[in-house]
Design an enzyme around this catalytic site. Structure first.
Site, PDB file in Angstrom:
ATOM      1  N   SER A 187       0.866  -1.178   0.000  1.00  0.00           N
ATOM      2  CA  SER A 187       0.000   0.000   0.000  1.00  0.00           C
ATOM      3  C   SER A 187       0.902   1.227   0.000  1.00  0.00           C
ATOM      4  O   SER A 187       1.788   1.346   0.842  1.00  0.00           O
ATOM      5  CB  SER A 187      -0.899  -0.007   1.233  1.00  0.00           C
ATOM      6  OG  SER A 187      -1.836   1.044   1.161  1.00  0.00           O
ATOM      7  N   GLU A 188       0.690   2.144  -0.955  1.00  0.00           N
ATOM      8  CA  GLU A 188       1.697   3.188  -1.207  1.00  0.00           C
ATOM      9  C   GLU A 188       1.878   4.156  -0.037  1.00  0.00           C
ATOM     10  O   GLU A 188       2.862   4.871   0.022  1.00  0.00           O
ATOM     11  CB  GLU A 188       1.372   3.953  -2.488  1.00  0.00           C
ATOM     12  CG  GLU A 188       0.156   4.848  -2.392  1.00  0.00           C
ATOM     13  CD  GLU A 188      -0.812   4.612  -3.521  1.00  0.00           C
ATOM     14  OE1 GLU A 188      -0.959   3.451  -3.943  1.00  0.00           O
ATOM     15  OE2 GLU A 188      -1.438   5.587  -3.976  1.00  0.00           O
ATOM     16  N   ASN A 189       0.920   4.184   0.896  1.00  0.00           N
ATOM     17  CA  ASN A 189       1.098   5.063   2.046  1.00  0.00           C
ATOM     18  C   ASN A 189       2.022   4.457   3.099  1.00  0.00           C
ATOM     19  O   ASN A 189       2.257   5.071   4.131  1.00  0.00           O
ATOM     20  CB  ASN A 189      -0.254   5.420   2.665  1.00  0.00           C
ATOM     21  CG  ASN A 189      -1.036   4.206   3.107  1.00  0.00           C
ATOM     22  OD1 ASN A 189      -1.133   3.230   2.365  1.00  0.00           O
ATOM     23  ND2 ASN A 189      -1.569   4.237   4.304  1.00  0.00           N
ATOM     24  N   SER A 202       8.470   3.708   0.273  1.00  0.00           N
ATOM     25  CA  SER A 202       7.364   3.103  -0.462  1.00  0.00           C
ATOM     26  C   SER A 202       7.505   3.339  -1.961  1.00  0.00           C
ATOM     27  O   SER A 202       7.315   2.427  -2.770  1.00  0.00           O
ATOM     28  CB  SER A 202       6.039   3.698   0.035  1.00  0.00           C
ATOM     29  OG  SER A 202       4.963   3.116  -0.646  1.00  0.00           O
TER      30      SER A 202
END
Lengths: 209, 254
Positions: free
Chosen positions: A46-48, A88
């Site tokens: 998840s990019e966060n 990330s």
């Protein structure tokens, strides 16, 4: 007959190799998580800032500081990790994410992807879409075959602003699975009860059999 | 901040109040604020900037508010002249300001956003990235091919202040974040002249094991302890607690 949203998601899950790292975009791609088989060692990024994202928490276990890129509460699986955004996007831009499954507004026959803005429409933003489209090793698009108004989404050339040029490998719509090849769109399989003619009728581009 | 001659920048970081922690903030300041949406917002510092009465600020933050909360308060109070962000989404206050053209909004890819800050903090003035090639993001930027792949040149992004939220911090500013509240904050801390940390808890020096420090204190200049936070949910999703037999999940590594 055609694929329902859940059937599109289930078909997409078949594209995920066991032991791979996958980023699921917001919307339809999020549903794919429900269809990943148990024991396949698939790691959701998840990019966060999560590698090893788990399902929604049980009622009462939710933590407002543990969310996915859609800002929904989630969990972390055993073996998962959290990190900052620079790390990330090193994963994403650096080609470490095996597969990104994204939504689309338009896909062109050369693999161009448009999924962040409609001219004259309300701009929601870019978020991580351009980095994912440019950096993930393989791009799979899940989308309805045509818009709600019936306009084709698979086109010769995108008229909407691009997210990335020439990146899409495969598209799964409610009518068919279609590959982007050097010669253009190629039919891979039809949804149950759907004819090749119906698939072609909803496209503004050639379809190789 | 009171500058004492011959005193280094790494003493007396603990501040008694938000007001003291924000001393020196002025009109037109460039301010980075950590958070992915509302997750990881320095809530008291965000309110403190409003109380300080500054205006014409450039706000550098991924979402710059959402659902009328967090940084939406700055937009409502009209203290923002320019926003650099990656995603507007359901931030209606920002949509209104964009439509009314009262706030200049620059939307950039998220990976480029954080890398521009990381570069600034690492002494790299500019870098090439493949992200955005062939899109509006690339317009007017230098293009260059490396190993047969086209890249665009992006420049470092700096600020006067970074306002970040930590879970635990010590008096030197060594800190730890909690879960996904970390997001952009470490990069922002390196890219700002003055980094102010709002921590849930100030812990004794040495309480954070050296191997467990997420951000070393060299990147932190002021610390204020704020024990109570709203930490609003943006989209609370849960699933029913199953019976023993039905431990089926909806995602993640299995």
């Amino acid at each position: 007959m055609s694929f329902s949203k859940q059937e599109i998601a289930a078909r997409a899950a078949q594209e995920i190799a066991p032991g791979s790292v996958v980023n699921l975009g917001i919307g339809l791609p999020t549903l794919v998580a429900d269809h990943i088989p148990e024991g396949s060692d698939v790691w959701l990024q998840s990019e966060n800032g999560i590698l090893g994202m788990g399902p929604f928490p049980y009622e009462g276990d939710e933590d407002p500081q543990l969310i996915n890129a859609g800002k929904q509460t989630v969990t972390i699986v055993p073996g998962g990790s959290t990190f900052d955004s620079a790390t990330s996007f090193s994963m994403i831009r650096g080609g470490h994410v095996d597969l990104a499954i994204l939504g689309a507004m338009q896909v062109a026959q050369n693999g161009d992807l448009a999924n962040w803005a409609i001219p004259g429409g309300r701009v929601l933003g870019i978020g991580g879409a351009m980095d994912l489209a440019a950096g993930a090793r393989r791009i799979l698009v899940l989308t309805s075959h045509v818009t709600k108004k019936g306009a084709p989404k698979l086109v010769k050339e995108c008229s909407f602003p691009l997210t990335a040029a020439g990146v899409v490998a495969r598209i799964i719509t409610d009518l068919a699975v279609i590959d982007v090849t050097p010669k253009g769109f190629r039919l891979v399989e039809l949804a149950p009860g759907v004819s090749e003619e119906e698939v072609r009728a909803g496209m503004d581009a050639e379809l190789l059999a | 901040m009171t500058e004492v001659k011959n005193e280094g920048r790494h003493r007396r970081k603990l501040r008694a109040s938000v007001t003291e922690a924000l001393e020196g903030l002025s009109d037109g300041a460039r301010i980075m604020v950590g958070g992915f949406g509302l997750c990881g917002n320095a809530e008291a510092l965000i309110k403190g900037v409003l109380d300080a009465g500054v205006k014409d600020v450039t706000l550098i933050s991924n979402n710059s508010g959402n659902l009328e909360k967090g940084l939406a308060a700055w937009l409502k109070a009209d203290i923002v002249r320019r926003v650099i962000c990656t995603y507007v989404g359901n931030n209606e206050d920002l949509h209104r300001k964009m439509a009314g053209k009262s706030v200049e909004v620059e939307i950039i890819p998220q990976g480029t956003f954080v890398e521009r800050m990381r570069a600034a903090g690492a002494g790299i003035p500019a870098f090439y990235t493949p992200t955005g090639v062939g899109t509006v993001v690339a317009e007017g930027k230098e293009h260059r091919d490396f190993d047969g792949v086209t890249h665009i040149l992006e420049h470092a992004l700096r600020a006067d202040f970074a306002l970040i939220r930590a879970h635990q911090v010590d008096a030197f500013g060594n800190l730890r974040f909690w879960r996904t509240a970390r997001n952009f904050s470490p990069a922002m801390a390196t890219a700002a002249k003055t980094t102010v940390v709002e921590a849930d808890e100030v812990v004794p020096m040495g309480a954070i094991d050296p191997d467990d420090v997420h951000l070393p204190g060299i990147f932190v200049h002021r610390v204020v302890e704020v024990r109570e936070h709203e930490d609003p949910y943006e989209y609370k999703r849960t699933r029913p607690r199953p019976g023993e037999a039905a431990l089926d999940a909806t995602g993640g590594a299995r």
